[in-house]
Design a protein around this motif. Structure first.
Motif, PDB file in Angstrom:
ATOM      1  N   ALA A   1      44.980  -2.443  -2.868  1.00  0.00           N
ATOM      2  CA  ALA A   1      44.001  -2.560  -3.947  1.00  0.00           C
ATOM      3  C   ALA A   1      44.685  -2.311  -5.284  1.00  0.00           C
ATOM      4  CB  ALA A   1      42.882  -1.546  -3.721  1.00  0.00           C
ATOM      5  N   GLU A   2      44.069  -2.845  -6.346  1.00  0.00           N
ATOM      6  CA  GLU A   2      44.647  -2.709  -7.701  1.00  0.00           C
ATOM      7  C   GLU A   2      44.900  -1.260  -8.081  1.00  0.00           C
ATOM      8  OE1 GLU A   2      44.384  -4.784 -10.926  1.00  0.00           O
ATOM      9  OE2 GLU A   2      44.703  -6.618  -9.798  1.00  0.00           O
ATOM     10  N   ASP A   3      43.978  -0.382  -7.650  1.00  0.00           N
ATOM     11  CA  ASP A   3      44.100   1.018  -8.063  1.00  0.00           C
ATOM     12  C   ASP A   3      44.877   1.846  -7.034  1.00  0.00           C
ATOM     13  OD1 ASP A   3      42.206   0.710  -6.176  1.00  0.00           O
ATOM     14  OD2 ASP A   3      40.769   2.137  -7.047  1.00  0.00           O
ATOM     15  N   ALA A   4      45.460   1.176  -6.042  1.00  0.00           N
ATOM     16  CA  ALA A   4      46.187   1.926  -5.016  1.00  0.00           C
ATOM     17  C   ALA A   4      47.566   1.333  -4.787  1.00  0.00           C
ATOM     18  CB  ALA A   4      45.382   1.939  -3.712  1.00  0.00           C
ATOM     19  N   VAL A   5      48.223   0.933  -5.873  1.00  0.00           N
ATOM     20  CA  VAL A   5      49.534   0.303  -5.734  1.00  0.00           C
ATOM     21  C   VAL A   5      50.557   1.241  -5.115  1.00  0.00           C
ATOM     22  CG1 VAL A   5      49.459  -1.541  -7.433  1.00  0.00           C
ATOM     23  CG2 VAL A   5      49.856   0.824  -8.172  1.00  0.00           C
ATOM     24  N   HIS A   6      50.281   2.566  -5.237  1.00  0.00           N
ATOM     25  CA  HIS A   6      51.265   3.514  -4.707  1.00  0.00           C
ATOM     26  C   HIS A   6      51.289   3.526  -3.179  1.00  0.00           C
ATOM     27  CE1 HIS A   6      47.407   5.574  -5.104  1.00  0.00           C
ATOM     28  NE2 HIS A   6      47.766   6.205  -4.001  1.00  0.00           N
TER      29      HIS A   6
END
Lengths: 70, 670
Positions: B485-490
């Motif tokens: 997801a965009e907010d979970a690139v890590h």
């Protein structure tokens, strides 16, 4: 006398090469730098001697100029 | 049919080779440009036969008894590979020295054709050489050539003569009085004396000089300025500064701005086509592959301008003088003036620089130079410099050139340290031929620039493109191959691999997985640093980088320093391995470079933070411990090296004087 004490623009005849390394002597030989040949100092620059041997110009350092006896 | 080019250093072999094969091998006006064998096919328009003719360019040699390792390449090839014909390139301006090698070549039994090169220069000086007589005395064809000219250069005639000689298949050696007896006694030096006497008698007969060779010329007056005790080094620094200033701070960026505009228009044009394509694929193509490549190729104008100026520099004859001027200074740190040449070449690419160390006789000096050459930032690191200097220090013309000065400072310090660690303080004599100056050729420089620029684009379109695609895929998916997801690139594969490395980089100010990933891909090729940053941060034009990167200018400078002075790419490490020919030295070199890069980045970030914010940065204690451990290890090694008993004066381990005439003579005599 060592070439390092020679005068500018005076043709000298090489008497002896006092280099410890035999391969250096052989290398100098192939340039025409061996006893009996002519060598002329053209200038002294940056602690180096610009010499003319057989129509070609070389830069040699002080220690090599001390090893060439003329 | 194979024709090999042999001759003294700087006689113009590679220029001639390029002219007859259409290849673009590096040329320059100093002895020792070519250090390895190069092969190319003879151009069809010069080929008088219907068969394929292979031309082989060899490093220059003064004789068949090698002094430095690149001369061995030539000797080994000629003696073991037995080419069909030898083209002996002879510098017409120093006939009496050059013909010594000729007499050796003539005795090998391989047909020889002499290319009397630079014959325009003898004419300009008013000297004449009687070609027919020279040819008769040597017993082989002699053709006048001017390899630098595009037309009327004598090359078609030379090739014809070479083909004819190859068909003849044998070569009779000229009779040199006294050589036969001494050969039997194996007194090589006396044989060589006889050769020189033979050459002297020929030169006396064929050469008419109007000027005495010992007269001072305009050349010598130039030398007095360029090789002056203190003016010389100053001018050298000035010239280097000028090259980087023009390519990185003025003309280069100005051209790059326009160029990047075109590239972005192209990217948007491609994006327009992708409207119907699956967004994942479109993103891989446009942002991953194309974006990363554009980010790298955008720096092409800077690199081309630098290559053009470097080619002019290499063409004019100044390089040999730089070696002379720097010799006294480099001796103080245990290197030789010759070490400066690999370092200058290393600013384009470290690999040819490392290979150029072959011309250095002393083993420790050669190994040290090979190991330290990568400290001069290469062409592939130039985009990193340009990116960080441009984004974080706009309008500052100092950052770029000062990176090269920092490289020089590092080389000086490291050389002293290496000398100390090895405990080897041996010195060597310096001798170098001084070529005549010449006005650098704009045409040659343009050709060299285009060829190197092309190589850069090809690399960007292959290695870099693949790396960018891989990086893009690794950051798009997680370990279960689900799109992150965009907010979970890590959670992506890339982030989880680079994360632990990033943790080590916290004391350096850039403990962020994207930066760690870029530093890692940089080992494949340094262009990747910029490419990977572009892909991971999803930016191609690098205009508002400061906001995108989310690091301050101190950390940016630290990252720049880390990438420039940590180990070079794998290919360069391989080149070091090949030249130092020792696993210990190679591992030592990489460990040392890693320590230098880490320490320098640590000092930059922590020192800079302390200066700007009045406190130390994150991870100070951990980083300090790491730096102290590395410094401690080096100190112990240095102390050990200092206590080492001085090595016994090494018995001259010269290769037995090779007398090339012995074998063929014996055969002939049998």
């Amino acid at each position: 006398m060592a070439l390092s004490r020679g005068k500018l623009n005076t043709p000298y005849v090489i008497q002896q090469i006092h280099a410890a390394q035999e391969d250096l002597r052989d290398f100098l030989f192939t340039l025409g730098c061996y006893p009996g040949e002519k060598i002329t100092i053209l200038s002294k620059l940056s602690g180096h001697y610009i010499v003319s041997i057989r129509n070609a110009r070389y830069s040699i350092d002080e220690s090599l100029a001390e090893a060439i006896f003329v | 049919m194979r024709m090999a080019l042999a001759g003294n250093p700087n006689s113009g072999k590679t220029t001639l080779f390029n002219a007859i094969t259409g290849r673009i091998e590096p040329v320059g006006n100093w002895p020792g440009v070519t250090v390895e064998k190069k092969e190319g096919h003879l151009l069809d328009r010069l080929n008088p036969t219907s068969e394929d003719i292979l031309a082989v360019d060899l490093p220059g040699a003064y004789s068949l008894s090698p002094y430095t390792s690149e001369e061995s390449v030539t000797r080994d090839f000629i003696r073991n590979e037995h080419p069909d014909v030898l083209i002996n390139v002879v510098d017409a301006t120093s006939l009496s020295r050059s013909l010594f090698l000729t007499t050796q070549l003539l005795e090998l039994g391989i047909p020889v054709v002499v290319a009397l090169n630079k014959s325009d220069r003898t004419a300009r000086k008013g000297d004449t050489i009687r070609i027919d007589l020279l040819s008769k005395r040597l017993g082989c064809p002699v053709i006048e050539t001017v390899a630098t000219k595009a037309r009327h250069n004598g090359l078609p005639r030379l090739v014809e003569a070479a083909v004819e000689a190859a068909r003849r298949g044998t070569q009779a050696a000229p009779v040199i009085d006294g050589i036969r007896e001494v050969a039997a006694q194996d007194m090589a030096q006396q044989a060589d004396r006889a050769r020189f006497e033979f050459v002297r008698s020929i030169v006396e007969d064929v050469e008419r000089r109007t000027t005495s060779p010992d007269q001072l010329t305009r050349q010598d007056r130039w030398d007095r300025v360029l090789a002056h005790k203190w003016l010389g080094p100053l001018l050298f620094v000035g010239v280097i500064w000028f090259i980087f200033w023009v390519s990185q701070s003025t003309v280069g960026p100005w051209l790059a701005d326009t160029f990047v505009g075109w590239l972005e228009a192209f990217q948007e044009w491609v994006r327009g086509f992708m409207a119907d394509v699956h967004p994942l694929v479109a993103s891989l193509l446009v942002d991953g592959i194309l974006g990363g490549v554009i980010a790298v190729v955008g720096f092409l104008p800077l690199i081309m301008v630098m290559f053009f100026l470097m080619a002019l520099f290499e063409d004019c004859g100044y390089m040999a003088r730089v070696a002379v001027v720097m010799d006294r200074h480099f001796k103080k740190i245990g290197l030789s003036g010759r070490s400066v040449i690999p370092m200058v070449l290393g600013t384009a690419c470290a690999i040819p620089g490392i290979m150029a160390t072959r011309t250095i006789k002393n083993e420790r000096q050669r190994r040290t130079t090979a190991m330290l050459t990568p400290f001069m930032p290469c062409g592939a690191k130039l985009p990193i410099i340009a990116l960080f200097a441009g984004a974080f220090f706009p309008g500052n013309v100092w950052i770029g050139p000062s990176m090269y000065l920092l490289g020089i400072v590092l080389i000086i310090g490291s050389a002293v340290l290496v000398r100390r660690i090895t405990g080897d303080t041996s010195r060597s004599h310096f001798i170098m031929e001084l070529p005549e100056y010449r006005i650098p050729s704009v045409r040659r420089a343009a050709v060299s620039m285009l060829s190197r620029g092309r190589a850069f684009v090809v690399k960007a379109g292959t290695v870099i493109l693949v790396c960018n695609a891989v990086v893009h895929i690794l950051q798009t998916f997680d370990w279960r191959f689900r799109v992150v997801a965009e907010d979970a690139v890590h959670t992506s594969i890339l982030a989880s691999v680079a994360g632990p490395v990033a943790w080590l980089l916290i004391p350096l100010g850039f403990g962020i997985w994207q930066f760690a990933a870029a530093a890692i891909t940089g080992f494949i090729a340094k262009e990747n640093v910029v490419g990977t940053l572009a892909v991971t941060f999803g930016i191609a034009n690098f205009i508002d980088v400061e906001a995108a990167f989310a690091i301050g200018s101190v950390a940016a400078l630290s990252y720049l320093v880390f990438n420039l002075f940590s180990p070079p790419c794998f290919a360069a490490i391989g080149a070091i391995r090949a030249e130092v020919d020792s696993t210990r030295w190679t591992l030592g070199a990489v460990a040392f470079q890693l320590a230098v890069g880490y320490t320098l980045a640590f000092l930059t970030y922590q020192g800079g933070t302390l200066l700007t914010l009045g406190r130390v940065g994150d991870g100070f204690v951990g980083g300090l411990v790491a730096v102290l451990v590395m410094a401690g290890i080096l100190a112990i090694l240095a102390a050990k090296g200092g206590r080492k008993p001085l090595p016994e004066p090494v018995a001259p381990q010269a290769a037995p004087h090779v007398a090339p005439h012995v074998a063929p003579q014996k055969e002939a005599g049998a």
